[in-house]
Enzyme design. Structure first.
Site, PDB file in Angstrom:
ATOM      1  N   TYR A 147      53.182  27.260   7.917  1.00  0.00           N
ATOM      2  CA  TYR A 147      53.084  27.129   9.383  1.00  0.00           C
ATOM      3  C   TYR A 147      53.367  28.485  10.026  1.00  0.00           C
ATOM      4  CZ  TYR A 147      53.855  25.747  14.207  1.00  0.00           C
ATOM      5  OH  TYR A 147      53.783  25.666  15.587  1.00  0.00           O
ATOM      6  N   VAL A 180      59.911  22.576  21.309  1.00  0.00           N
ATOM      7  CA  VAL A 180      59.384  21.813  22.447  1.00  0.00           C
ATOM      8  C   VAL A 180      59.265  20.362  21.978  1.00  0.00           C
ATOM      9  CG1 VAL A 180      57.546  21.638  24.165  1.00  0.00           C
ATOM     10  CG2 VAL A 180      57.916  23.826  22.974  1.00  0.00           C
TER      11      VAL A 180
HETATM   12  P1  NDP Z   1      51.307  17.644  19.925  1.00  0.00           P
HETATM   13  O1  NDP Z   1      51.249  17.071  18.556  1.00  0.00           O
HETATM   14  O2  NDP Z   1      52.000  16.882  20.979  1.00  0.00           O
HETATM   15  O3  NDP Z   1      49.827  17.992  20.428  1.00  0.00           O
HETATM   16  C1  NDP Z   1      48.924  18.640  19.576  1.00  0.00           C
HETATM   17  C2  NDP Z   1      47.523  18.604  20.178  1.00  0.00           C
HETATM   18  O4  NDP Z   1      46.638  19.298  19.285  1.00  0.00           O
HETATM   19  C3  NDP Z   1      46.994  17.212  20.347  1.00  0.00           C
HETATM   20  O5  NDP Z   1      46.309  17.113  21.578  1.00  0.00           O
HETATM   21  C4  NDP Z   1      46.016  17.055  19.200  1.00  0.00           C
HETATM   22  O6  NDP Z   1      44.938  16.209  19.588  1.00  0.00           O
HETATM   23  C5  NDP Z   1      45.518  18.484  19.031  1.00  0.00           C
HETATM   24  N1  NDP Z   1      45.004  18.701  17.679  1.00  0.00           N
HETATM   25  C6  NDP Z   1      45.706  18.746  16.516  1.00  0.00           C
HETATM   26  N2  NDP Z   1      44.882  18.889  15.478  1.00  0.00           N
HETATM   27  C7  NDP Z   1      43.622  18.926  15.988  1.00  0.00           C
HETATM   28  C8  NDP Z   1      42.330  19.031  15.403  1.00  0.00           C
HETATM   29  N3  NDP Z   1      42.155  19.143  14.082  1.00  0.00           N
HETATM   30  N4  NDP Z   1      41.249  19.022  16.216  1.00  0.00           N
HETATM   31  C9  NDP Z   1      41.412  18.910  17.547  1.00  0.00           C
HETATM   32  N5  NDP Z   1      42.593  18.811  18.158  1.00  0.00           N
HETATM   33  C10 NDP Z   1      43.683  18.805  17.377  1.00  0.00           C
HETATM   34  O7  NDP Z   1      51.974  19.071  19.728  1.00  0.00           O
HETATM   35  P2  NDP Z   1      52.333  20.244  20.775  1.00  0.00           P
HETATM   36  O8  NDP Z   1      51.839  19.930  22.121  1.00  0.00           O
HETATM   37  O9  NDP Z   1      53.753  20.539  20.590  1.00  0.00           O
HETATM   38  O10 NDP Z   1      51.510  21.432  20.127  1.00  0.00           O
HETATM   39  C11 NDP Z   1      50.549  22.195  20.843  1.00  0.00           C
HETATM   40  C12 NDP Z   1      50.562  23.610  20.300  1.00  0.00           C
HETATM   41  O11 NDP Z   1      51.842  24.186  20.538  1.00  0.00           O
HETATM   42  C13 NDP Z   1      50.320  23.724  18.788  1.00  0.00           C
HETATM   43  O12 NDP Z   1      49.483  24.832  18.557  1.00  0.00           O
HETATM   44  C14 NDP Z   1      51.719  23.983  18.225  1.00  0.00           C
HETATM   45  O13 NDP Z   1      51.682  24.700  17.025  1.00  0.00           O
HETATM   46  C15 NDP Z   1      52.306  24.810  19.353  1.00  0.00           C
HETATM   47  N6  NDP Z   1      53.758  24.870  19.397  1.00  0.00           N
HETATM   48  C16 NDP Z   1      54.505  23.730  19.474  1.00  0.00           C
HETATM   49  C17 NDP Z   1      55.886  23.810  19.516  1.00  0.00           C
HETATM   50  C18 NDP Z   1      56.770  22.615  19.510  1.00  0.00           C
HETATM   51  O14 NDP Z   1      57.979  22.753  19.196  1.00  0.00           O
HETATM   52  N7  NDP Z   1      56.289  21.438  19.883  1.00  0.00           N
HETATM   53  C19 NDP Z   1      56.556  25.119  19.549  1.00  0.00           C
HETATM   54  C20 NDP Z   1      55.671  26.242  19.441  1.00  0.00           C
HETATM   55  C21 NDP Z   1      54.329  26.107  19.408  1.00  0.00           C
HETATM   56  P3  NDP Z   1      44.299  15.051  18.700  1.00  0.00           P
HETATM   57  O15 NDP Z   1      45.350  14.566  17.751  1.00  0.00           O
HETATM   58  O16 NDP Z   1      43.856  14.030  19.698  1.00  0.00           O
HETATM   59  O17 NDP Z   1      43.164  15.724  18.029  1.00  0.00           O
HETATM   60  C1  8X3 Z   2      57.051  25.083  16.668  1.00  0.00           C
HETATM   61  C2  8X3 Z   2      58.463  25.563  16.734  1.00  0.00           C
HETATM   62  O1  8X3 Z   2      60.489  26.166  15.316  1.00  0.00           O
HETATM   63  O2  8X3 Z   2      59.297  24.132  14.757  1.00  0.00           O
HETATM   64  O3  8X3 Z   2      56.162  26.132  16.544  1.00  0.00           O
HETATM   65  O4  8X3 Z   2      58.349  26.264  14.246  1.00  0.00           O
HETATM   66  S1  8X3 Z   2      59.163  25.515  15.179  1.00  0.00           S
END
Ligand code: NDP
Ligand code: 8X3
Length: 246
Positions: A147, A180
């Protein structure tokens, strides 16, 4: 503005959709879950186009983007948000399918969509690409191996895009959030609610709205101002490895 957000069916992407809808922008929302896209479209008080595709499937993605009518191709902002973590294992016990899902989604999916949309921005000599990376793209943590590598790639690609887009006046912002609370941990731990809850135990994590507010801030700055990179953690998190649980 016309704003395309990938991964708008949950978490950060959905929060971005809501905040931009509140500002009256026209939205193109993508994700795999059609029911959620439809529900959002019905709820939001602005013009919304939904596109259902898996960012890992190039042909599917290309066909979906090709279906965007000319009148919607004046995209001002691309929010590359779709992404996920799957598993949290030491490298010697890593699950190949988990690795492939992360690399295919976070790296190749982001590249595929950027390859299709960026020529439209270049043609108009304006626009903004916002890449949602992670603190995991700046520092590695134990068992985060693949990741973290995928998010380091997002960090590198953001720098590369900024250079390549420079002659066209296109802004590129890399946003690196820490913890988050979204569906992220339920996805990472494959539905294990206890493990997901433990991620945010005894600390106050960020919310999707917190990140969406930052995305809105950078996008709404004057066109000559580009925030290159921004890291955001909860106050209870110092970096990728230090979280204070009080
Ligand atoms: P969620 O799981 O809540 O949302 C993820 C979103 O990505 C969903 O809308 C999902 O839609 C979409 N997604 C995942 N895989 C696919 C795919 N193969 N094709 C199309 N859409 C896809 O997670 P977050 O909102 O937390 O994550 C959003 C971004 O933020 C990510 O890039 C994550 O790495 C990043 N992030 C998150 C953090 C956290 O702690 N939550 C911290 C740092 C970064 P669906 O399943 O409908 O396809
Ligand atoms: C998501 C935050 O710390 O789980 O990118 O990698 S962490």
């Amino acid at each position: 503005m016309t704003i395309l957000i990938t991964g708008a069916t949950a978490g950060i992407g959905e929060a971005c959709a809501r905040i931009f809808a509140g500002q009256g922008h026209r939205l193109i929302l993508t994700g795999r879950r059609a029911d959620r896209l439809q529900k959002l479209k019905e709820e939001l008080p602005v013009e919304v186009m939904t596109l259902q595709f898996d960012v890992r499937e190039y042909q599917q993605l290309r066909d979906a983007l090709a279906s965007i009518p000319e009148s919607w191709r004046d995209i001002d902002v691309l929010v590359n948000n779709a992404g996920l973590a799957v598993g949290k294992d030491p490298i010697q016990e890593g699950v190949l399918d988990d690795w492939e899902r992360m690399i295919d989604t976070n790296v190749k999916g982001l590249l595929y969509i950027t390859r299709e949309v960026s020529p439209w921005l270049v043609a108009r000599k304006k626009g903004h690409i916002v890449n949602i990376g992670s603190v995991a793209g700046k520092e590695v943590y134990p068992n985060g191996n693949v990741y973290c590598a995928s998010k380091h790639a997002v960090n590198a690609l953001s720098q590369g895009m900024r250079m390549d887009m420079l002659p066209y006046g296109i802004r590129v912002t890399h946003i690196a959030p820490g913890l988050v609370e979204t569906e992220f941990s339920m996805v990472r731990f494959k539905g294990d609610q206890q493990k997901a809850d433990d991620t945010y135990k005894n600390m106050e994590p960020l919310t999707g709205d917190d990140i969406a507010n930052i995305v809105s801030f950078v996008v709404n700055l004057p066109a000559h101002v580009n925030i290159n990179d921004i890291s955001i953690t909860p106050t209870a998190q110092a970096n990728s490895v230090m979280v204070h649980r009080g």
